[in-house]
Design a protein around this motif. Structure first.
Motif, PDB file in Angstrom:
ATOM      1  N   PHE A 124     -14.190   9.781  -6.961  1.00  0.00           N
ATOM      2  CA  PHE A 124     -14.153   8.404  -7.451  1.00  0.00           C
ATOM      3  C   PHE A 124     -14.524   7.454  -6.318  1.00  0.00           C
ATOM      4  O   PHE A 124     -14.422   7.798  -5.140  1.00  0.00           O
ATOM      5  N   ALA A 125     -14.955   6.262  -6.711  1.00  0.00           N
ATOM      6  CA  ALA A 125     -15.289   5.227  -5.730  1.00  0.00           C
ATOM      7  C   ALA A 125     -14.559   3.947  -6.105  1.00  0.00           C
ATOM      8  O   ALA A 125     -14.373   3.653  -7.293  1.00  0.00           O
ATOM      9  N   ILE A 126     -14.132   3.202  -5.090  1.00  0.00           N
ATOM     10  CA  ILE A 126     -13.418   1.945  -5.317  1.00  0.00           C
ATOM     11  C   ILE A 126     -14.072   0.868  -4.456  1.00  0.00           C
ATOM     12  O   ILE A 126     -14.166   1.017  -3.228  1.00  0.00           O
ATOM     13  N   ILE A 127     -14.545  -0.189  -5.091  1.00  0.00           N
ATOM     14  CA  ILE A 127     -15.131  -1.321  -4.373  1.00  0.00           C
ATOM     15  C   ILE A 127     -14.072  -2.404  -4.264  1.00  0.00           C
ATOM     16  O   ILE A 127     -13.507  -2.837  -5.276  1.00  0.00           O
ATOM     17  N   LEU A 128     -13.806  -2.854  -3.027  1.00  0.00           N
ATOM     18  CA  LEU A 128     -12.751  -3.835  -2.780  1.00  0.00           C
ATOM     19  C   LEU A 128     -13.343  -5.081  -2.118  1.00  0.00           C
ATOM     20  O   LEU A 128     -13.414  -5.181  -0.889  1.00  0.00           O
ATOM     21  N   PRO A 129     -13.795  -6.058  -2.927  1.00  0.00           N
ATOM     22  CA  PRO A 129     -14.328  -7.300  -2.357  1.00  0.00           C
ATOM     23  C   PRO A 129     -13.206  -8.137  -1.724  1.00  0.00           C
ATOM     24  O   PRO A 129     -12.033  -8.020  -2.107  1.00  0.00           O
ATOM     25  N   LYS A 130     -13.578  -8.946  -0.766  1.00  0.00           N
ATOM     26  CA  LYS A 130     -12.644  -9.881  -0.116  1.00  0.00           C
ATOM     27  C   LYS A 130     -11.402  -9.143   0.408  1.00  0.00           C
ATOM     28  O   LYS A 130     -10.279  -9.641   0.307  1.00  0.00           O
ATOM     29  N   THR A 131     -11.617  -7.952   0.946  1.00  0.00           N
ATOM     30  CA  THR A 131     -10.500  -7.131   1.425  1.00  0.00           C
ATOM     31  C   THR A 131     -10.796  -6.651   2.841  1.00  0.00           C
ATOM     32  O   THR A 131     -11.829  -6.022   3.082  1.00  0.00           O
ATOM     33  N   GLU A 132      -9.869  -6.926   3.764  1.00  0.00           N
ATOM     34  CA  GLU A 132      -9.996  -6.442   5.139  1.00  0.00           C
ATOM     35  C   GLU A 132      -9.674  -4.943   5.181  1.00  0.00           C
ATOM     36  O   GLU A 132      -8.963  -4.419   4.315  1.00  0.00           O
ATOM     37  N   ALA A 133     -10.165  -4.272   6.224  1.00  0.00           N
ATOM     38  CA  ALA A 133     -10.002  -2.825   6.341  1.00  0.00           C
ATOM     39  C   ALA A 133      -8.526  -2.417   6.346  1.00  0.00           C
ATOM     40  O   ALA A 133      -8.130  -1.467   5.662  1.00  0.00           O
ATOM     41  N   HIS A 134      -7.687  -3.141   7.111  1.00  0.00           N
ATOM     42  CA  HIS A 134      -6.268  -2.761   7.190  1.00  0.00           C
ATOM     43  C   HIS A 134      -5.568  -2.916   5.845  1.00  0.00           C
ATOM     44  O   HIS A 134      -4.682  -2.132   5.483  1.00  0.00           O
ATOM     45  N   SER A 135      -5.980  -3.946   5.066  1.00  0.00           N
ATOM     46  CA  SER A 135      -5.389  -4.143   3.731  1.00  0.00           C
ATOM     47  C   SER A 135      -5.849  -3.034   2.780  1.00  0.00           C
ATOM     48  O   SER A 135      -5.067  -2.551   1.948  1.00  0.00           O
ATOM     49  N   ALA A 136      -7.119  -2.649   2.916  1.00  0.00           N
ATOM     50  CA  ALA A 136      -7.648  -1.564   2.078  1.00  0.00           C
ATOM     51  C   ALA A 136      -6.901  -0.265   2.354  1.00  0.00           C
ATOM     52  O   ALA A 136      -6.506   0.460   1.427  1.00  0.00           O
ATOM     53  N   VAL A 137      -6.678   0.029   3.633  1.00  0.00           N
ATOM     54  CA  VAL A 137      -5.966   1.260   4.006  1.00  0.00           C
ATOM     55  C   VAL A 137      -4.545   1.254   3.452  1.00  0.00           C
ATOM     56  O   VAL A 137      -4.059   2.263   2.928  1.00  0.00           O
ATOM     57  N   LYS A 138      -3.877   0.116   3.546  1.00  0.00           N
ATOM     58  CA  LYS A 138      -2.505   0.009   3.044  1.00  0.00           C
ATOM     59  C   LYS A 138      -2.463   0.254   1.538  1.00  0.00           C
ATOM     60  O   LYS A 138      -1.591   0.990   1.040  1.00  0.00           O
ATOM     61  N   LEU A 139      -3.398  -0.346   0.804  1.00  0.00           N
ATOM     62  CA  LEU A 139      -3.467  -0.168  -0.645  1.00  0.00           C
ATOM     63  C   LEU A 139      -3.745   1.291  -1.004  1.00  0.00           C
ATOM     64  O   LEU A 139      -3.062   1.887  -1.850  1.00  0.00           O
ATOM     65  N   ILE A 140      -4.757   1.860  -0.362  1.00  0.00           N
ATOM     66  CA  ILE A 140      -5.175   3.216  -0.700  1.00  0.00           C
ATOM     67  C   ILE A 140      -4.103   4.233  -0.313  1.00  0.00           C
ATOM     68  O   ILE A 140      -3.882   5.220  -1.024  1.00  0.00           O
ATOM     69  N   ASP A 141      -3.401   3.997   0.794  1.00  0.00           N
ATOM     70  CA  ASP A 141      -2.353   4.940   1.178  1.00  0.00           C
ATOM     71  C   ASP A 141      -1.207   4.904   0.174  1.00  0.00           C
ATOM     72  O   ASP A 141      -0.553   5.917  -0.076  1.00  0.00           O
ATOM     73  N   SER A 142      -0.973   3.734  -0.416  1.00  0.00           N
ATOM     74  CA  SER A 142       0.044   3.631  -1.469  1.00  0.00           C
ATOM     75  C   SER A 142      -0.375   4.458  -2.688  1.00  0.00           C
ATOM     76  O   SER A 142       0.446   5.154  -3.295  1.00  0.00           O
ATOM     77  N   ILE A 143      -1.671   4.387  -3.033  1.00  0.00           N
ATOM     78  CA  ILE A 143      -2.188   5.182  -4.156  1.00  0.00           C
ATOM     79  C   ILE A 143      -2.072   6.671  -3.833  1.00  0.00           C
ATOM     80  O   ILE A 143      -1.664   7.479  -4.675  1.00  0.00           O
ATOM     81  N   ARG A 144      -2.434   7.032  -2.594  1.00  0.00           N
ATOM     82  CA  ARG A 144      -2.335   8.442  -2.158  1.00  0.00           C
ATOM     83  C   ARG A 144      -0.909   8.963  -2.326  1.00  0.00           C
ATOM     84  O   ARG A 144      -0.678  10.065  -2.842  1.00  0.00           O
ATOM     85  N   GLU A 145       0.051   8.144  -1.917  1.00  0.00           N
ATOM     86  CA  GLU A 145       1.444   8.562  -1.991  1.00  0.00           C
ATOM     87  C   GLU A 145       1.912   8.686  -3.437  1.00  0.00           C
ATOM     88  O   GLU A 145       2.628   9.621  -3.799  1.00  0.00           O
ATOM     89  N   GLN A 146       1.480   7.738  -4.289  1.00  0.00           N
ATOM     90  CA  GLN A 146       1.883   7.771  -5.700  1.00  0.00           C
ATOM     91  C   GLN A 146       1.388   9.035  -6.398  1.00  0.00           C
ATOM     92  O   GLN A 146       2.131   9.669  -7.155  1.00  0.00           O
ATOM     93  N   ILE A 147       0.124   9.396  -6.162  1.00  0.00           N
ATOM     94  CA  ILE A 147      -0.410  10.587  -6.836  1.00  0.00           C
ATOM     95  C   ILE A 147       0.257  11.844  -6.294  1.00  0.00           C
ATOM     96  O   ILE A 147       0.522  12.792  -7.037  1.00  0.00           O
ATOM     97  N   SER A 148       0.587  11.862  -4.997  1.00  0.00           N
ATOM     98  CA  SER A 148       1.204  13.058  -4.414  1.00  0.00           C
ATOM     99  C   SER A 148       2.638  13.255  -4.907  1.00  0.00           C
ATOM    100  O   SER A 148       3.172  14.363  -4.866  1.00  0.00           O
ATOM    101  N   GLN A 149       3.261  12.168  -5.364  1.00  0.00           N
ATOM    102  CA  GLN A 149       4.638  12.254  -5.849  1.00  0.00           C
ATOM    103  C   GLN A 149       4.720  12.619  -7.331  1.00  0.00           C
ATOM    104  O   GLN A 149       5.801  12.938  -7.834  1.00  0.00           O
ATOM    105  N   LYS A 150       3.597  12.549  -8.028  1.00  0.00           N
ATOM    106  CA  LYS A 150       3.614  12.886  -9.452  1.00  0.00           C
ATOM    107  C   LYS A 150       3.770  14.389  -9.642  1.00  0.00           C
ATOM    108  O   LYS A 150       3.210  15.184  -8.889  1.00  0.00           O
ATOM    109  N   ARG A 151       4.518  14.772 -10.657  1.00  0.00           N
ATOM    110  CA  ARG A 151       4.681  16.173 -11.022  1.00  0.00           C
ATOM    111  C   ARG A 151       4.281  16.320 -12.486  1.00  0.00           C
ATOM    112  O   ARG A 151       5.013  15.892 -13.385  1.00  0.00           O
ATOM    113  N   LEU A 152       3.125  16.879 -12.721  1.00  0.00           N
ATOM    114  CA  LEU A 152       2.574  16.966 -14.071  1.00  0.00           C
ATOM    115  C   LEU A 152       2.991  18.263 -14.753  1.00  0.00           C
ATOM    116  O   LEU A 152       3.114  19.316 -14.114  1.00  0.00           O
ATOM    117  N   LEU A 153       3.196  18.174 -16.069  1.00  0.00           N
ATOM    118  CA  LEU A 153       3.576  19.335 -16.876  1.00  0.00           C
ATOM    119  C   LEU A 153       2.541  19.554 -17.962  1.00  0.00           C
ATOM    120  O   LEU A 153       1.982  18.593 -18.517  1.00  0.00           O
TER     121      LEU A 153
END
Length: 365
Positions: A276-305
């Motif tokens: 997947f690709a995500i385009i983030l206009p008006k977003t600084e690199a550090h803010s992008a990393v913070k957002l994406i790391d939150s997404i990374r953590e959310q998906i890693s915490q999911k337990r699918l059945l």
């Protein structure tokens, strides 16, 4: 020449195709059949078309994607071929036909409206002529009997005009309803042509166009722009162990999770397969990393059945590469920058967010 190719009928004549083109098509056909056998793919029309496109180098991006896919492997699944074909080969035939149909119907409805307006104008002219004729005869009808005839004629002409006006109004109202319905269908086609049918996020074509627009806007305003490339870790194992339907469900969950975390101005797109690709206009690199790391953590915490067996899929993780736009680089170079960081995240253990000149481990925590 292979036995399969030898059985092909010799064309008696192909309009617009010279001997060299015919000979070349046979060569590509032989190559396609050999690839089908080499990679153990069933000789269905769609798989033949896939390998023929690869052999004839219909698309450079297709050739590159297939080269990466077949490196060191003997067997390729139809699912993998389908994913690459969807990402790199023209696939809008049905939408094109629908677009053409709607266009023709629009033209027909517009033509109907024009005919109705012309008919209304003609009726108005006829009514005016009738009134002029009655007015011209009026001085000769100044008798009780004559006035009765004039009045009867006026009533008759007026009734005809009322009926024609009603017919015109009904015709215009019907055409208006048909045009409104066609507008809805056209909007549906437009949405389909920009959306990935499985996940509902933007497709590759929409991503390419949006990225160019975002780069142009960033150059004009000087504002920050970030691009993220994301890939589900060990996705092939999910397909192999649980089936492609479960794999599709995982893609949907991942796409939904990303979408609910980004803003309206951002764009989430399925780049191809599980990427997947995500385009983030008006977003600084550090803010992008913070957002994406939150997404990374959310998906890693999911337990699918699994729906029916309630069997656990285990942990689902994803890797991410983040790139900040630099003035002067092309969209292809921008994508390459993010891709480099994505593969860096994959190489260093997966389930990470990588940004150039920073440690992936530090970022993902």
């Amino acid at each position: 020449m292979t036995a399969a190719a030898a059985k092909q009928p010799i064309p008696l004549g192909i309009p617009g195709r010279g001997p060299e083109e015919v000979e070349e098509s046979y060569r590509f056909s032989e190559m396609a059949l050999a690839l089908i056998e080499e990679h153990n793919t069933p000789p269905f029309p769609e798989t033949y078309a896939f390998w023929y496109s690869y052999a004839s180098r219909t698309s450079d991006s297709l050739v590159s994607a297939v080269d990466r896919m077949i490196e060191g492997r003997s067997e390729i699944s139809r699912y993998e071929m389908g994913e690459i074909a969807k990402a790199h080969l023209p696939k809008e035939d049905e939408l094109t036909r629908t677009n053409e149909r709607i266009g023709k119907e629009f033209s027909a409805r517009i033509s109907d409206v024009v005919d109705l307006v012309r008919s209304g104008a003609s009726d108005s002219n006829e009514f005016q002529k009738a009134l002029d004729s009655i007015g011209a005869d009026l001085p000769d009808q100044i008798t009780q009997e004559g006035l009765k005839k004039v009045l009867a004629r006026l009533i008759e002409e007026n009734q005809h005009m009322v009926e024609r006006s009603r017919a015109l109004h009904a015709g215009l109202e019907k055409s208006q309803e048909q045009i409104a319905q066609l507008s809805i269908e056209l909007d549906d086609v437009r949405k389909q042509s920009t959306r990935d049918p499985l996940t509902g996020v933007a497709n590759r074509r929409s991503f390419d166009a949006h990225l160019e627009q975002s780069i142009a806007a960033a150059l004009k305003t000087g504002e920050s722009l970030c691009l993220v490339m994301a890939d589900i870790d060990h996705f092939k194992n999910i397909n192999d162990n649980f089936g492609h339907q479960v794999g599709d469900d995982v893609l949907k969950v991942f796409a939904h999770l990303i979408r609910k975390n980004v803003k309206g101005r951002d764009l989430v797109a399925r780049y191809g397969g599980e990427e997947f690709a995500i385009i983030l206009p008006k977003t600084e690199a550090h803010s992008a990393v913070k957002l994406i790391d939150s997404i990374r953590e959310q998906i890693s915490q999911k337990r699918l059945l699994l729906r029916q067996s309630r069997e656990k899929l285990g942990q689902i993780t994803a890797s991410f590469g983040v790139a900040a736009y630099e003035n002067g680089i092309s969209s292809a170079e921008f994508i390459e920058k993010a891709d480099v960081q994505l593969y860096r995240a994959k190489r260093t253990g997966r389930n990470k967010v990588c940004l150039s000149e920073r440690s992936c481990e530090t970022i993902s925590g």
